[in-house]
Write an enzyme that holds these catalytic residues in place. Sequence first.
Site, PDB file in Angstrom:
ATOM      1  N   ARG A 269       0.834  -1.197   0.000  1.00  0.00           N
ATOM      2  CA  ARG A 269       0.000   0.000   0.000  1.00  0.00           C
ATOM      3  C   ARG A 269       0.874   1.254   0.000  1.00  0.00           C
ATOM      4  O   ARG A 269       2.081   1.182   0.215  1.00  0.00           O
ATOM      5  CB  ARG A 269      -0.923  -0.001   1.222  1.00  0.00           C
TER       6      ARG A 269
ATOM      7  N   GLU B  20      -5.644   4.717  13.922  1.00  0.00           N
ATOM      8  CA  GLU B  20      -6.554   3.788  14.599  1.00  0.00           C
ATOM      9  C   GLU B  20      -7.224   4.366  15.833  1.00  0.00           C
ATOM     10  O   GLU B  20      -8.177   3.766  16.344  1.00  0.00           O
ATOM     11  CB  GLU B  20      -5.833   2.482  14.964  1.00  0.00           C
TER      12      GLU B  20
ATOM     13  N   HIS C  72      -0.509   1.442  16.255  1.00  0.00           N
ATOM     14  CA  HIS C  72      -0.790   0.304  17.139  1.00  0.00           C
ATOM     15  C   HIS C  72       0.278   0.204  18.234  1.00  0.00           C
ATOM     16  O   HIS C  72       0.879  -0.842  18.461  1.00  0.00           O
ATOM     17  CB  HIS C  72      -0.879  -0.999  16.334  1.00  0.00           C
TER      18      HIS C  72
ATOM     19  N   ASP D  35      -2.631  -6.896  15.243  1.00  0.00           N
ATOM     20  CA  ASP D  35      -2.011  -5.564  15.302  1.00  0.00           C
ATOM     21  C   ASP D  35      -2.055  -4.978  16.701  1.00  0.00           C
ATOM     22  O   ASP D  35      -1.208  -4.168  17.076  1.00  0.00           O
ATOM     23  CB  ASP D  35      -2.737  -4.600  14.361  1.00  0.00           C
TER      24      ASP D  35
ATOM     25  N   TYR E 204      -0.890   4.404  10.690  1.00  0.00           N
ATOM     26  CA  TYR E 204      -1.238   3.421  11.715  1.00  0.00           C
ATOM     27  C   TYR E 204      -0.014   3.179  12.595  1.00  0.00           C
ATOM     28  O   TYR E 204       1.099   3.028  12.083  1.00  0.00           O
ATOM     29  CB  TYR E 204      -1.657   2.088  11.082  1.00  0.00           C
TER      30      TYR E 204
ATOM     31  N   LYS F   4       1.695   2.017   7.312  1.00  0.00           N
ATOM     32  CA  LYS F   4       2.082   1.247   8.485  1.00  0.00           C
ATOM     33  C   LYS F   4       3.070   2.027   9.342  1.00  0.00           C
ATOM     34  O   LYS F   4       3.689   2.993   8.902  1.00  0.00           O
ATOM     35  CB  LYS F   4       2.713  -0.091   8.066  1.00  0.00           C
TER      36      LYS F   4
END
Length: 384
Positions: free
Chosen positions: A15, A118, A96, A270, A94, A75
């Site tokens: 991505r 998130e 996490h 995740d 993101y 990510k």
Amino acid sequence: MIIGVPKEIKNNENRVGLTPAGVAELRKHNHTVYVQATAGLGSGFQDAEYETAGALILATIEEVYAQAEMIVKVKEPIKEEYSLIKEGQLLFTYFHFASGEELTHAMIERKAVCLAYETVELPNRALPLLIPMSEVAGRMAPQEGAKYLEKPLKGRGILLGGVPGVKPANVLVLGGGIVGTQAAKVAAGLGAQVTIMDISLNRLRELDDFMPKNVVTQYSNEYNIREAIKTVDLVVGAVLIPGAKAPHLITRDMLKTMRPGTVLVDVAVDQGGCIETCKPTTHEDPTFIIDDIVHYCVANMPGAVPYTSTLALTNATLPYAVRLANLGWQEACRRDPALRLGLNVVNGDVVYQGVAEAWNLPLVSVDTVLEEPSVYDNRGFQSF
């Protein structure tokens, strides 16, 4: 503002943080956008498309980080990127953090401004930047589970939907949110017999109203889970506590009560996973076996369908990216409570409760960091 889009370097992550359309929208607001060469190829976007949209192409990831005030990614940064991050640099991606202690400490040390997709949260508790990837991962989960139920891949050798005269597979979905709902729909569409569990009776009532007849709902508790896993063929873990570690609903001792070849797909990996024995895997090596139970725990499932995922993600993130670029992160977060909740680590301080609790770190009020002047302003960078 100067915005940078580096190429994702996590294993098999195809991505990209912005589409050419996203670049064009930011350029409409007179922002400068640097895109690393070939960053969009995995998602089907050529460098020439980015240039046509108004981006400037840089050859290396080092150049992108060096130039940008805001980094837009998919990510979390991995170890190779830590040293590239500048003090006060805004990272919009993101993270996490609650499942990554090393990452948390690295971002604290780099004194970055970490705004996590998130944990951006609307007043109705919806997570607008997590929803599109939850939809993708939820729909992929039964697809991957069906594949790994095949005998050559160490599964039970069961066709998810069965055939006339042969019962279909039994699927257990833990969690009735976005992931669980999408997983149940797809598994049911393939013909499986599906049970979806949740601790919210209101949510179970809603699911009961619109799910097809081969989906049944059941209240989630340890007793019901222990009974159900004795006869299921596929379990989809779809439990989420925003910004915090997922609870372990399936523990190590439960594996011995399951039939050999049962497949576990933990979409919550995740956030630490809701299956105790799960650990993050990659698309290159997606599964492992414990007690004859197949574990699929890929931490970036939507990366396997990058064209769909990148478009879906940019549709959701772009309005927020424009707001951050137009106003600067501090003013944008002052005005928008949803963005404010996205702040996790700021200039060396943890400002999100779930992250502080996960690693026993001091929690600083987000109000404090929003009152402080921007590091970029102090250093003479472009004013927001």
